[in-house]
Design a protein around this motif. Structure first.
Motif, PDB file in Angstrom:
ATOM      1  N   MET A   1      42.945  12.718-106.102  1.00 17.08           N
ATOM      2  CA  MET A   1      43.853  13.638-105.415  1.00 17.08           C
ATOM      3  C   MET A   1      42.690  14.678-105.140  1.00 17.08           C
ATOM      4  SD  MET A   1      46.323  15.788-107.974  1.00 17.08           S
ATOM      5  CE  MET A   1      47.248  14.798-109.020  1.00 17.08           C
ATOM      6  N   THR A   2      43.045  14.827-103.863  1.00 15.12           N
ATOM      7  CA  THR A   2      41.907  15.814-102.916  1.00 15.12           C
ATOM      8  C   THR A   2      43.015  17.452-104.257  1.00 15.12           C
ATOM      9  OG1 THR A   2      44.190  16.722-101.593  1.00 15.12           O
ATOM     10  CG2 THR A   2      42.699  14.497-101.262  1.00 15.12           C
ATOM     11  N   GLN A   5      46.262  19.255-102.057  1.00 12.29           N
ATOM     12  CA  GLN A   5      47.472  18.311-103.134  1.00 12.29           C
ATOM     13  C   GLN A   5      47.305  18.622-104.684  1.00 12.29           C
ATOM     14  OE1 GLN A   5      45.646  14.401-103.350  1.00 12.29           O
ATOM     15  NE2 GLN A   5      47.888  13.419-102.359  1.00 12.29           N
ATOM     16  N   LYS A   6      46.286  19.080-105.534  1.00  8.78           N
ATOM     17  CA  LYS A   6      45.953  20.303-106.790  1.00  8.78           C
ATOM     18  C   LYS A   6      46.614  21.416-106.484  1.00  8.78           C
ATOM     19  CE  LYS A   6      42.387  17.555-108.240  1.00  8.78           C
ATOM     20  NZ  LYS A   6      40.301  17.867-108.797  1.00  8.78           N
ATOM     21  N   GLU A   8      48.815  22.513-104.113  1.00 10.56           N
ATOM     22  CA  GLU A   8      50.459  21.807-103.989  1.00 10.56           C
ATOM     23  C   GLU A   8      51.470  21.887-104.163  1.00 10.56           C
ATOM     24  OE1 GLU A   8      52.920  19.316-101.218  1.00 10.56           O
ATOM     25  OE2 GLU A   8      50.898  19.044-101.021  1.00 10.56           O
ATOM     26  N   ILE A   9      50.829  21.542-106.167  1.00 10.40           N
ATOM     27  CA  ILE A   9      51.152  21.109-106.556  1.00 10.40           C
ATOM     28  C   ILE A   9      51.815  22.632-107.503  1.00 10.40           C
ATOM     29  CG2 ILE A   9      51.341  20.432-109.139  1.00 10.40           C
ATOM     30  CD1 ILE A   9      50.109  18.251-108.390  1.00 10.40           C
ATOM     31  N   GLN A  12      54.164  24.881-105.483  1.00 13.92           N
ATOM     32  CA  GLN A  12      55.833  23.984-105.894  1.00 13.92           C
ATOM     33  C   GLN A  12      56.079  24.768-107.287  1.00 13.92           C
ATOM     34  OE1 GLN A  12      57.524  22.152-104.381  1.00 13.92           O
ATOM     35  NE2 GLN A  12      55.602  21.854-102.737  1.00 13.92           N
ATOM     36  N   LEU A  33      55.829  14.046-110.997  1.00 15.87           N
ATOM     37  CA  LEU A  33      54.658  13.072-111.033  1.00 15.87           C
ATOM     38  C   LEU A  33      54.315  11.951-111.647  1.00 15.87           C
ATOM     39  CD1 LEU A  33      53.462  17.340-110.993  1.00 15.87           C
ATOM     40  CD2 LEU A  33      53.628  15.792-108.719  1.00 15.87           C
ATOM     41  N   ILE A 114      47.229  18.265-113.887  1.00 14.15           N
ATOM     42  CA  ILE A 114      46.871  17.328-113.145  1.00 14.15           C
ATOM     43  C   ILE A 114      45.815  16.490-113.538  1.00 14.15           C
ATOM     44  CG2 ILE A 114      45.155  17.789-111.119  1.00 14.15           C
ATOM     45  CD1 ILE A 114      46.914  20.136-110.401  1.00 14.15           C
ATOM     46  N   GLU A 118      45.204  12.501-112.837  1.00 16.45           N
ATOM     47  CA  GLU A 118      43.817  11.926-112.082  1.00 16.45           C
ATOM     48  C   GLU A 118      43.794  10.937-113.659  1.00 16.45           C
ATOM     49  OE1 GLU A 118      41.999  14.201-109.086  1.00 16.45           O
ATOM     50  OE2 GLU A 118      41.391  14.932-110.787  1.00 16.45           O
ATOM     51  N   GLU A 121      45.662   8.586-112.373  1.00 19.41           N
ATOM     52  CA  GLU A 121      45.275   7.443-110.679  1.00 19.41           C
ATOM     53  C   GLU A 121      43.950   6.814-111.762  1.00 19.41           C
ATOM     54  OE1 GLU A 121      43.887  10.313-107.536  1.00 19.41           O
ATOM     55  OE2 GLU A 121      45.766  10.730-108.403  1.00 19.41           O
TER      56      GLU A 121
END
Length: 387
Positions: A1-2, A5-6, A8-9, A12, A33, A114, A118, A121
């Motif tokens: 995860m970039t 992106q972190k 952006e979470i 949100q 998620l 996250i 990860e 992921e």
């Protein structure tokens, strides 16, 4: 995860106005998620319509279970004209992300989420389980944590990390408890020209007020980290108009407790005082409590505390302090779960919690993710397991 992106979470999450309610929208987003990962066990426990607790468990169910906790509610933004950034906009200016809950505590909630995402992921093998406990109603009484605990989700944890905004340079191992209580005095209203025909509810309430302060002041023991017992009467109301004997009066008080004085001991004293006063002619007092929490005693040398300090020192490059907190947290409820485990607080934050233009440093937020990602495997590799 970039990193983008972190961030952006977190944006949100900030954009969901979960003000003392509507946590189900946060739960929906967090659950989405984890949707790509069938190995993640996602459960919801409804407290009230629109108010869902979320529990997500990953890893090896045969190993020790580490809890990572955060609350999904936020306090109201208050006067929005005092904000320079929209309270639910998630606006970024330089290194700062603004919005209600940016510090308390959606940045911590996002960071632990996250860290778990990860691990999934990256197919990271875990020598135990990790459980996300995302709660409702922390800001108004920890009743989401209470509900999850009663349902067994905190049973037999090997350790609990609450991502409250301590700052990553502090590990909170002990915390005050809280008792909010109300005393209602019921009298008999009459014309003030004939007070002998009525019962003055304010006069009777003041009997309690004048007695409770000296009674609580007798508790002089001081905790070396948390300080002494605090008792404050913060709200008083009564009466209808100036020429009528009041039939109703009430007060509300807030207590901040320490481990030396368990809540039950204080309940007994308050209830004993009310019972004694109610023996007097015409006195009718009723005592109620709202969402009391026990103090968390803690041990600064506990393995979980020391491990959190060690990992924070390594990841953040500072000397992490081991401290106490004057505020209550969800740990007071989770510690009622079956088993014996340590609860700590460590998470990203700023000194703007509950204030206009609340913000989090993006560098601190991303560093918190690094901390949790380093902490989880270290927890399983260490001798921290205490159950």
């Amino acid at each position: 995860m970039t990193p983008a992106q972190k961030i952006e979470i977190l944006q949100q999450l900030i954009q969901i106005p979960s003000v003392n309610a509507h946590e189900a929208e946060v739960a929906d987003y967090l659950a989405s998620l984890f949707a790509p990962y069938p190995q993640a066990k996602v459960e919801r426990l409804t407290y009230a319509p629109g108010r869902d607790n979320l529990v997500v468990t990953i890893g090896d169910p045969t190993g020790p279970l580490l809890g990572l906790a955060g609350h999904m509610d936020v306090v109201a933004p208050g006067d929005e004209t005092a904000w320079h950034h929209a309270p639910f906009g998630g606006e970024i200016v330089g290194d700062q992300l603004f919005g209600r809950g940016a510090s308390d505590m959606k940045s911590g909630l996002a960071a632990i989420t996250i860290a778990m995402l990860e691990a999934l992921e990256q197919h990271q093998p875990l020598a135990g389980g990790v459980r996300l406990l995302a709660t409702v109603g922390e800001e108004t009484g920890e009743y989401g944590a209470a509900q999850l605990t009663d349902a067994g989700y905190a049973d037999h944890l090997a350790g609990l990390v609450i991502a409250e905004p301590s700052g990553l340079d502090q590990v909170v191992y002990t915390a005050r408890g809280v008792i909010d209580y109300k005393v209602v005095s019921t009298g008999k209203g009459v014309h003030s020209a004939s007070p002998e025909l009525g019962v003055n509810a304010i006069t009777n309430l003041m009997k309690f007020y004048n007695a409770v302060g000296p009674m609580m002041a007798q508790h002089t023991q001081v905790d070396p980290v948390l300080g002494g017992l605090l008792h404050n009467v913060d709200l008083i109301s009564g009466g209808e108009q100036v020429n009528s004997i009041p039939a109703h009066a009430e007060l509300m008080a807030n207590m901040r407790t320490i481990p030396a004085y368990p809540n039950q001991m204080l309940y007994d004293e308050l209830e004993g005082l009310v019972a004694k006063l109610n023996q007097e002619p015409g006195v009718d007092l009723e005592l109620t409590y709202s969402f009391p929490e026990e103090a968390i005693p803690g041990d600064p040398q506990a393995p979980l505390v020391q491990l959190a300090k060690q990992i924070s020192d390594q990841v953040c490059g500072h000397d992490t302090q081991i401290v106490g907190s004057g505020g209550a947290n969800d740990g007071a409820e989770f510690l009622r779960g079956k088993g014996d485990f340590t609860s700590i607080e460590i998470g990203p934050g700023s000194n703007t919690s509950h204030q206009p233009d609340e913000y989090i440093s993006l560098a601190a937020y991303l560093q918190a993710i690094d901390f949790y990602e380093a902490f989880v495997p270290a927890f399983f590799q260490s001798t921290v397991v205490t159950h």
